[in-house]
Design an enzyme around this catalytic site. Structure first.
Site, mmCIF file in Angstrom:
data_model
loop_
_atom_site.group_PDB
_atom_site.id
_atom_site.type_symbol
_atom_site.label_atom_id
_atom_site.label_comp_id
_atom_site.label_asym_id
_atom_site.label_seq_id
_atom_site.Cartn_x
_atom_site.Cartn_y
_atom_site.Cartn_z
ATOM 1 N N ASP A 246 36.493 35.177 34.025
ATOM 2 C CA ASP A 246 37.178 35.945 33.807
ATOM 3 C C ASP A 246 37.109 37.528 34.416
ATOM 4 O OD1 ASP A 246 39.142 36.702 30.893
ATOM 5 O OD2 ASP A 246 37.887 38.488 31.443
ATOM 6 N N ASN A 254 44.154 47.705 35.634
ATOM 7 C CA ASN A 254 45.719 47.831 35.152
ATOM 8 C C ASN A 254 46.098 49.180 34.731
ATOM 9 O OD1 ASN A 254 47.110 45.664 35.583
ATOM 10 N ND2 ASN A 254 46.823 44.443 33.760
ATOM 11 N N ASP A 263 47.893 43.223 39.602
ATOM 12 C CA ASP A 263 48.344 42.025 40.405
ATOM 13 C C ASP A 263 47.321 41.749 41.767
ATOM 14 O OD1 ASP A 263 49.881 41.326 38.356
ATOM 15 O OD2 ASP A 263 51.603 41.765 39.341
ATOM 16 N N GLU A 289 44.075 37.158 33.143
ATOM 17 C CA GLU A 289 43.096 37.328 34.177
ATOM 18 C C GLU A 289 41.756 36.421 33.964
ATOM 19 O OE1 GLU A 289 42.485 38.313 31.127
ATOM 20 O OE2 GLU A 289 40.791 39.406 31.132
#
Ligand SMILES: Nc1nc2c(ncn2[C@@H]2O[C@H](COP(=O)(O)OP(=O)(O)OP(=O)(O)O)[C@@H](O)[C@H]2O)c(=O)[nH]1
Length: 368
Positions: A246, A254, A263, A289
């Site tokens: 993760d 973000n 992304d 993620e």
């Protein structure tokens, strides 16, 4: 174990897939030539031909063998048309006209029945202009033969009869050519739609099995791979490790760099991880993620080493241009898959280990 001797089919048709059909057609052609040679001998015995016709018989054997040898040896691969269909068709037509020229008048007509057969053989390769050229050449040679025969025949049958025969031949050649072209067009369309279908299937398969953003295997594909690998592990008894990875503080990336920046971080991680992992390890995007790593034939210690290498590589590679100065790290939980646990239970254990790695400060790997 490979067979000690190549099969008869392989021996006759060779290994090149493109040449198998042309070579098979050449062999079939040889049989027809052979049948013609036999029929010719019969005709000679029945006194239906002039004596000189015997000189055509060796060419019925030598010619097709020569074409076959050129194709089978691979020599013809350097030609624009390695199957030499045009050359073979003209050769057959010339030989037919020669036999025609040696035939007595009453059998000349049925010698010409061979011509549409030549067109049938050509339909797999010749296009419209080539068919037109073949028909033109054949008609030219045939009319020359008729002209010569009209001079030397003991009892010439007259210009009108020759003309009628020529028109008949033109009609038959024209019709056979049209039918062959229609057939080859249908075949070409079939081949192209089959190729389109195969491409579409490959696209559908890629869409169904890969994650669009990262290019990694998607969750559904990974579930299939895990089920297969679990079966193999049971059979071969090799260890299998599963890790859940993760990205750390991904929400912050973000928030600071927008969804596009997030992304880009996911793509960067996927690229870097693929480079750091072994060929047989499969990394999939498990969701958001979170990533799932399947490590076949791997002990827990080896899995920890591999994941450590991944984290080091992630620390070394420069951050992507879209995320200047951003340090992308990941935490991982790894579990050894052991009987009688199900794959889902092992993933749960890896998940709990990941939770611990996060709780212990992130950017680390924890073993279940
Ligand atoms: N850009 C982008 N963001 C995603 C995608 N999928 C999930 N996310 C975001 O990933 C973030 C996950 O955040 P959290 O679960 O709080 O985890 P985190 O910030 O990584 O914190 P830790 O895991 O505890 O280190 C959320 O903001 C989701 O919106 C995606 O495909 N693209």
């Amino acid at each position: 174990m490979p067979p000690r001797f190549p099969s008869c089919k392989k021996l006759l048709l060779g290994q090149a897939p493109d040449m198998r059909r042309p070579l098979a057609l050449m062999l079939l052609g040889q049989l027809i030539y052979l049948a013609n040679a036999v029929l010719l001998q019969w005709g000679i015995e029945l006194n239906l031909f002039r004596a000189g016709v015997v000189w055509t018989t060796p060419w019925m054997v030598v010619g097709p063998i020569m074409f076959y040898a050129l194709a089978r040896s691979g020599w013809s691969a350097r030609l624009k048309d390695p199957s030499m269909v045009m050359a073979q068709s003209l050769y057959s037509a010339l030989l037919t006209v020669l036999v025609y020229a040696f035939a007595h008048q009453e059998v000349r007509g049925f010698i010409l029945c061979i011509l549409p057969l030549i067109i049938m053989f050509g339909q797999f390769n010749l296009n419209g202009p080539q068919f037109a050229m073949f028909t033109g050449c054949t008609m030219a040679v045939l009319s020359t033969a008729m002209l010569v025969l009209s001079r030397y025949d003991e009892a010439p049958r007259g210009l009108s009869a020759d003309l009628l025969e020529l028109v008949y031949v033109a009609l038959i050649l024209g019709t056979s050519t049209s039918m062959a072209l229609i057939g080859s067009n249908i075949r070409r369309k079939l081949v192209s739609s089959r190729m389109e279908l195969a491409e579409a299937l490959a696209r559908v398969h890629a869409l169904a099995t890969t994650d669009e953003l990262t290019g990694l295997a998607n969750r559904r594909h990974m579930q299939d791979l895990l089920a297969e690998e679990a079966k193999r592990r049971r059979r071969l008894g090799q260890p299998l490790c599963i890790a859940v990875l993760d990205l750390d503080h991904f929400k912050r990336i973000n928030d600071d760099h927008g969804h596009q920046g997030g992304d880009e971080a996911l793509r960067h991680f996927a690229r870097t991880a693929r480079e750091a992992l072994r060929e047989i390890d499969v990394l999939a995007r498990w969701g958001g993620e979170e990533f799932l790593l399947m490590m076949p034939a791997t002990t827990a210690e080896q899995a920890l080493t591999g994941l450590e290498r991944l984290r080091q590589r992630l620390a070394e590679v420069p951050s992507p241009d879209a995320l200047p100065g951003v340090r992308i790290t990941c935490s991982a939980g790894v579990a050894l898959h052991e009987a009688p646990a199900t794959i889902e239970q092992t993933i749960d254990r890896a998940d709990q280990a990941l939770y611990r790695a996060k709780a212990e400060g992130r950017d680390r790997t924890s073993l279940a």
